[in-house]
Design a protein around this motif. Sequence first.
Motif, PDB file in Angstrom:
ATOM      1  N   VAL A  97       0.848  -1.188   0.000  1.00 34.38           N
ATOM      2  CA  VAL A  97       0.000   0.000   0.000  1.00 34.38           C
ATOM      3  C   VAL A  97       0.882   1.237   0.000  1.00 34.38           C
ATOM      4  N   ALA A  98       0.664   2.128  -0.978  1.00 34.93           N
ATOM      5  CA  ALA A  98       1.471   3.343  -1.057  1.00 34.93           C
ATOM      6  C   ALA A  98       1.049   4.374  -0.020  1.00 34.93           C
ATOM      7  N   GLY A  99      -0.193   4.324   0.450  1.00 37.50           N
ATOM      8  CA  GLY A  99      -0.687   5.282   1.420  1.00 37.50           C
ATOM      9  C   GLY A  99      -0.950   4.644   2.768  1.00 37.50           C
ATOM     10  N   ASP A 100      -2.133   4.952   3.357  1.00 32.65           N
ATOM     11  CA  ASP A 100      -2.501   4.437   4.674  1.00 32.65           C
ATOM     12  C   ASP A 100      -3.189   3.079   4.542  1.00 32.65           C
ATOM     13  N   LEU A 101      -3.064   2.269   5.601  1.00 30.15           N
ATOM     14  CA  LEU A 101      -3.681   0.946   5.640  1.00 30.15           C
ATOM     15  C   LEU A 101      -4.547   0.827   6.879  1.00 30.15           C
ATOM     16  N   ASP A 102      -5.824   0.509   6.672  1.00 24.97           N
ATOM     17  CA  ASP A 102      -6.777   0.250   7.754  1.00 24.97           C
ATOM     18  C   ASP A 102      -7.149  -1.221   7.648  1.00 24.97           C
ATOM     19  N   ILE A 103      -6.768  -2.028   8.645  1.00 25.70           N
ATOM     20  CA  ILE A 103      -6.883  -3.472   8.503  1.00 25.70           C
ATOM     21  C   ILE A 103      -7.608  -4.058   9.706  1.00 25.70           C
ATOM     22  N   GLY A 104      -8.497  -5.013   9.451  1.00 20.63           N
ATOM     23  CA  GLY A 104      -9.314  -5.599  10.499  1.00 20.63           C
ATOM     24  C   GLY A 104      -8.685  -6.808  11.160  1.00 20.63           C
ATOM     25  N   ASP A 105      -9.474  -7.467  12.027  1.00 21.18           N
ATOM     26  CA  ASP A 105      -9.013  -8.640  12.756  1.00 21.18           C
ATOM     27  C   ASP A 105      -8.975  -9.877  11.868  1.00 21.18           C
ATOM     28  N   ASP A 106      -8.098 -10.818  12.245  1.00 27.19           N
ATOM     29  CA  ASP A 106      -8.045 -12.146  11.616  1.00 27.19           C
ATOM     30  C   ASP A 106      -7.825 -12.079  10.105  1.00 27.19           C
ATOM     31  N   VAL A 107      -7.081 -11.094   9.642  1.00 28.15           N
ATOM     32  CA  VAL A 107      -6.728 -11.007   8.218  1.00 28.15           C
ATOM     33  C   VAL A 107      -5.488 -11.866   7.970  1.00 28.15           C
ATOM     34  N   GLU A 108      -5.563 -12.690   6.928  1.00 30.22           N
ATOM     35  CA  GLU A 108      -4.434 -13.553   6.586  1.00 30.22           C
ATOM     36  C   GLU A 108      -3.780 -13.056   5.297  1.00 30.22           C
ATOM     37  N   ILE A 109      -2.514 -12.669   5.392  1.00 29.15           N
ATOM     38  CA  ILE A 109      -1.749 -12.208   4.228  1.00 29.15           C
ATOM     39  C   ILE A 109      -0.529 -13.110   4.131  1.00 29.15           C
ATOM     40  N   GLU A 110      -0.526 -13.995   3.162  1.00 30.02           N
ATOM     41  CA  GLU A 110       0.445 -15.082   3.146  1.00 30.02           C
ATOM     42  C   GLU A 110       1.884 -14.616   2.968  1.00 30.02           C
ATOM     43  N   GLU A 111       2.107 -13.509   2.255  1.00 29.16           N
ATOM     44  CA  GLU A 111       3.472 -13.057   2.008  1.00 29.16           C
ATOM     45  C   GLU A 111       3.782 -11.719   2.664  1.00 29.16           C
ATOM     46  N   GLY A 112       2.974 -11.333   3.658  1.00 30.58           N
ATOM     47  CA  GLY A 112       3.256 -10.129   4.416  1.00 30.58           C
ATOM     48  C   GLY A 112       2.720  -8.865   3.763  1.00 30.58           C
ATOM     49  N   PHE A 113       2.871  -7.735   4.482  1.00 24.95           N
ATOM     50  CA  PHE A 113       2.347  -6.475   3.958  1.00 24.95           C
ATOM     51  C   PHE A 113       3.271  -5.336   4.318  1.00 24.95           C
ATOM     52  N   GLU A 114       3.116  -4.242   3.564  1.00 19.49           N
ATOM     53  CA  GLU A 114       3.828  -3.012   3.866  1.00 19.49           C
ATOM     54  C   GLU A 114       2.966  -1.833   3.437  1.00 19.49           C
ATOM     55  N   ALA A 115       3.126  -0.733   4.167  1.00 13.36           N
ATOM     56  CA  ALA A 115       2.394   0.491   3.849  1.00 13.36           C
ATOM     57  C   ALA A 115       3.303   1.677   4.125  1.00 13.36           C
ATOM     58  N   ASN A 116       3.257   2.676   3.261  1.00 17.44           N
ATOM     59  CA  ASN A 116       4.099   3.855   3.429  1.00 17.44           C
ATOM     60  C   ASN A 116       3.494   4.875   4.388  1.00 17.44           C
ATOM     61  N   GLY A 117       2.174   4.759   4.640  1.00 21.99           N
ATOM     62  CA  GLY A 117       1.517   5.710   5.523  1.00 21.99           C
ATOM     63  C   GLY A 117       1.191   5.094   6.872  1.00 21.99           C
ATOM     64  N   TRP A 118       0.116   5.581   7.499  1.00 18.51           N
ATOM     65  CA  TRP A 118      -0.331   5.065   8.787  1.00 18.51           C
ATOM     66  C   TRP A 118      -0.892   3.660   8.635  1.00 18.51           C
ATOM     67  N   ILE A 119      -0.667   2.820   9.659  1.00 18.42           N
ATOM     68  CA  ILE A 119      -1.245   1.482   9.707  1.00 18.42           C
ATOM     69  C   ILE A 119      -2.124   1.402  10.953  1.00 18.42           C
ATOM     70  N   VAL A 120      -3.416   1.136  10.750  1.00 15.74           N
ATOM     71  CA  VAL A 120      -4.365   1.012  11.850  1.00 15.74           C
ATOM     72  C   VAL A 120      -4.911  -0.402  11.839  1.00 15.74           C
ATOM     73  N   ILE A 121      -4.684  -1.143  12.931  1.00 19.17           N
ATOM     74  CA  ILE A 121      -5.172  -2.514  13.047  1.00 19.17           C
ATOM     75  C   ILE A 121      -6.306  -2.522  14.056  1.00 19.17           C
ATOM     76  N   ARG A 122      -7.513  -2.884  13.591  1.00 16.04           N
ATOM     77  CA  ARG A 122      -8.688  -2.838  14.459  1.00 16.04           C
ATOM     78  C   ARG A 122      -9.765  -3.732  13.875  1.00 16.04           C
ATOM     79  N   ASN A 123     -10.936  -3.667  14.431  1.00 12.94           N
ATOM     80  CA  ASN A 123     -12.084  -4.419  13.932  1.00 12.94           C
ATOM     81  C   ASN A 123     -13.046  -3.430  13.285  1.00 12.94           C
ATOM     82  N   PRO A 124     -12.806  -3.042  12.026  1.00 15.95           N
ATOM     83  CA  PRO A 124     -13.585  -1.958  11.428  1.00 15.95           C
ATOM     84  C   PRO A 124     -14.977  -2.392  10.997  1.00 15.95           C
ATOM     85  N   MET A 125     -15.836  -1.421  10.865  1.00 19.71           N
ATOM     86  CA  MET A 125     -17.193  -1.661  10.361  1.00 19.71           C
ATOM     87  C   MET A 125     -17.127  -2.021   8.880  1.00 19.71           C
TER      88      MET A 125
END
Length: 287
Positions: A97-125
């Motif tokens: 992700v070139a910008g911000d990342l808003d990510i919820g619970d129990d997300v599976e990303i097999e090869e990892g992730f990166e973001a250049n902006g803010w990273i918010v880990i929560r249980n979003p609507m």
Amino acid sequence: MAFSRDPLDELVVPDGTEAQERDLVTDGDVLVGGRATIGFGVRGRNVLAGESAEFGGAIEADGDCRLDMWCDVAENVLVGQDAYIGERVHIGGRLKVAGDLDIGDDVEIEEGFEANGWIVIRNPMPTIVFLFVYLKHLLLIGEDDAAQRLISEIVDEDDDDDEPDAEPLVIPRNATVGDDAWRVSTPATIGDDCRLHGNVRAETIDVGADCNVFGSLRARGDVTVGEGTRIHGDVTTRDGDVVVERDARVLGDVSCADFELGPDAEVDGTIRADGEITMRTTERERE
């Protein structure tokens, strides 16, 4: 872009869309309804997918990408601006992700992730579901102006450039889209200059000009084949009429109620019409 009803009530393939070897490529936004299955990867401006949508390849979004909960992406997700990833989403490759990342619970990303902006880990609507439910409510109560403003915000129509925005690619809920077939229970509209692979199955089908569809068309209602278009398969309706416009060609059989063939149009197979058959002629032929 104006909607007079729920935007996910119709398959809309905008002008210039191509089904390439592994990806469905369009210049505008991609809106995917809940529980739709896309056999391709998708490439577009902003990509928005409802709950439990499945993608058989990668997602490449020049702008934002929003995946609601339980979505499944077989390969990478590459995002040029911000990303919203709902809970229990599965990504079979890497999330970048070139910008911000808003990510919820129990997300599976097999090869990892990166973001250049803010990273918010929560249980979003689940915002995609909320947005379309809210949009449908606005349309039902007659608030067309408010619905238009909401759509403008979703697809980011207020860009800084002066160029007109491309119409979005819209895939309805519970649709199945792939190399073998495009199956929807809604009307289907295909724009001009499109190149698609797979049989199209829909309530009604309207194909624009100068397209190549490598498959058959089958609908309950009417089917229109635009000027200069080539259909590499049969054209069949259960209860509707078929119109083949000027210089179009159907490389297969046609079965319908009434049939209308435009000037210089061709059908290579058998025509079976329960009603009238009309052959339009050019001005020169009438003289």
